[in-house]
Every structure is written in C-alpha cells, then in structure tokens.
Design an enzyme around this catalytic site. Sequence first.
Site, PDB file in Angstrom:
ATOM      1  N   HIS A 172       9.658   1.172   4.922  1.00 49.53           N
ATOM      2  CA  HIS A 172       8.378   0.453   4.921  1.00 49.53           C
ATOM      3  C   HIS A 172       7.867   0.118   6.325  1.00 49.53           C
ATOM      4  O   HIS A 172       8.164  -0.965   6.840  1.00 49.53           O
ATOM      5  CB  HIS A 172       8.541  -0.856   4.142  1.00 49.53           C
ATOM      6  CG  HIS A 172       8.664  -0.654   2.678  1.00 49.53           C
ATOM      7  ND1 HIS A 172       7.602  -0.824   1.815  1.00 49.53           N
ATOM      8  CD2 HIS A 172       9.720  -0.295   1.914  1.00 49.53           C
ATOM      9  CE1 HIS A 172       8.006  -0.581   0.575  1.00 49.53           C
ATOM     10  NE2 HIS A 172       9.283  -0.256   0.606  1.00 49.53           N
ATOM     11  N   GLU A 205       4.940  -0.864   7.096  1.00 50.44           N
ATOM     12  CA  GLU A 205       4.003  -1.995   7.053  1.00 50.44           C
ATOM     13  C   GLU A 205       4.714  -3.342   7.097  1.00 50.44           C
ATOM     14  O   GLU A 205       4.073  -4.372   7.306  1.00 50.44           O
ATOM     15  CB  GLU A 205       3.100  -1.887   5.809  1.00 50.44           C
ATOM     16  CG  GLU A 205       3.688  -2.390   4.510  1.00 50.44           C
ATOM     17  CD  GLU A 205       4.736  -1.482   3.885  1.00 50.44           C
ATOM     18  OE1 GLU A 205       5.242  -0.572   4.573  1.00 50.44           O
ATOM     19  OE2 GLU A 205       5.082  -1.711   2.703  1.00 50.44           O
ATOM     20  N   CYS A 232       7.262   4.363   0.051  1.00 53.27           N
ATOM     21  CA  CYS A 232       8.131   3.932  -1.050  1.00 53.27           C
ATOM     22  C   CYS A 232       7.542   4.381  -2.398  1.00 53.27           C
ATOM     23  O   CYS A 232       7.517   5.568  -2.676  1.00 53.27           O
ATOM     24  CB  CYS A 232       8.348   2.423  -0.980  1.00 53.27           C
ATOM     25  SG  CYS A 232       9.698   1.844  -2.016  1.00 53.27           S
TER      26      CYS A 232
END
EC number: 6.3.5.3
Lengths: 223, 79
Positions: free
Chosen positions: A194, A196, A85
């Site tokens: 994302h 994570e 991002c």
Amino acid sequence: MRIGVLTFPGSLDDVDAARAVRLAGGAPVPLWHGDHDLKDVDAVVLPGGFSYGDYLRAGAIAARSPLMQDVVTAARQGLPVLGICNGFQVLCEAGLLPGALTRNSHLHFRNRDQVLQVERADTAWTADYAAGQRIVIPVKNGEGRYVGSPADLDRLEGENRVVFRYVDGNPNGSSRDIAGVASENGRVVGLMPHPEHAVEDLTGPSTDGLGFFTSILKAVVNA
Amino acid sequence: MSRVVVDVVLKPEISDPQGQAVLGALGRLGHDSIRSVRQGKHFVLEVDGTPDEAELKQIAETLLANPVIEDVELHLTKD
C-alpha cells in the site's frame, strides 16, 4: 491533474488514496462503481479494501461493475490505472493484468511494513523511483499470493513486466516474490502493498509511497 | 425449470493451502488414510425453460470460475 479514485461497496482505502493524490499535488476525483461516468479524469486509482465482501473471489464482482467496464475500455486506450491490494485483484479479474491473487500460503492475514525492490522505474506510476531502489511500505492482505502458470510467469518475466518484488521475506507465498506487475504498455500497474499508507512521516513507516503519485502527475503532464 | 450444478476447483498446479489445512486437521483426528484434500466451490443455478448450454458454459468460465487458476465442471439435470 485529475486523478480518479474509484469506490466500490467495501472499499476501505479510497480516502487514503485521495489524500495521497492531494499530498503529491494532484486533484483527487471521487468515482462511484455504479456510475457510467469517468468524470474526465487523467488517471484512475483502484483502492484497497474488500469490495463486495470478497464474495465469489476477491475483486471478481467489482471487476464486472458498470464503471469498471468503462475503466477497462479506457485503459485499453492508454488511461493509466493503479490497482492497490484489492484494486490489484480487481485488475487481474478484469483481465487488464495477468495472473491471479489467491489465499496466502500460510493462511494468515499478514500486516507489516514490507521492503520492496523496484524492478521497473519506467512505468507511468514508478518513474520517480530508480530501478533497483528499495522502498518500505505497508502490506496487509489475506489473499495476496500472486500465481500464474509457469509458462505465463516466464512470459511475464521475459517481457520485463514485474514491477516490484518482495525483499527480506515474502509475506504471502507469491510466486517468484512478485509484489506488483504492469501491463504491456506500462500504464496499468497493480501491487499488493500500500503506497498510499506511506506518504507522511506521522502515519507511515516512510514516505516512500509518495513517488507513485508524483510519478503519475508527471506522466500525465508529459502525455 | 432446470437445475444446473457448477463445480469449481483450483487447477492441479495451483497449491491449495486451505485444503492442506483441512488435511492436517484430518490427520490430527486420526484419519490417516486421507491422502489429499482439494477445496472448491459448488454453485446451484435454477434456470427457466431449457438451459442454453453455451450460455451456461460462458457464465461458468467467465464469472463463476477464474480460468487462470480454476477448472470448472457443468452438470445439467432436468426436473
């Protein structure tokens, strides 16, 4: 394995990125943008957020911070780097990845679970996936529209450097549904969604994101 | 002291959804003669001594604008 997570003023997802590294079995090492110390890490993650408030352009000022200058030098010598991002925006602004990320075509911040197709399973960050595999991880951005000149995009495709494409709807108007790209040597990867945030069943839509972090641990061991 | 103005606009081939939103608002306000709006950035730099044009060009092209997506114009004026 020591995986650095670089924090800028305005980073938001550095804690989640460090947690993902730990869940994958690595040792997260906090790095600070203002230092000139990479702390002997084996790879670096540039997390999401709004570094420097997205002033000037998203990622523009972070890309010129002291530690990023060291990251650029090390990446050119083979250090693996993942930009997520805002981290992807920083990598493009720093010239480590081609293209640029611009305001979403519909002007809205878009936050949803997103299907991606893995186009490249031979980069340092995607070896635990299969080419053609579909994964679901969150996407959340306001300036995620990947652009480049048609000639640059043709070259990127010709060199097989598109690593992820959006499937079942393009959330931001990115050219050719591009969600993530890689450097020529496949060691620097950037993407808008994302991984994570998709490493535990309790909090994510899947655990599909964990593969990024297990992939890099293997890549580092094999290096 | 000199004043340097730097104007940054998106390249013509890069779509500008913010400019299009402004154009839409203008249409709703009845300004039907406006055909297109491109939104950009305007920087004003105050420089000690005589500005070094090469240095300013480098600043404009490497930090103030992203040459992948933006065009830049420098305007030097002396007080």
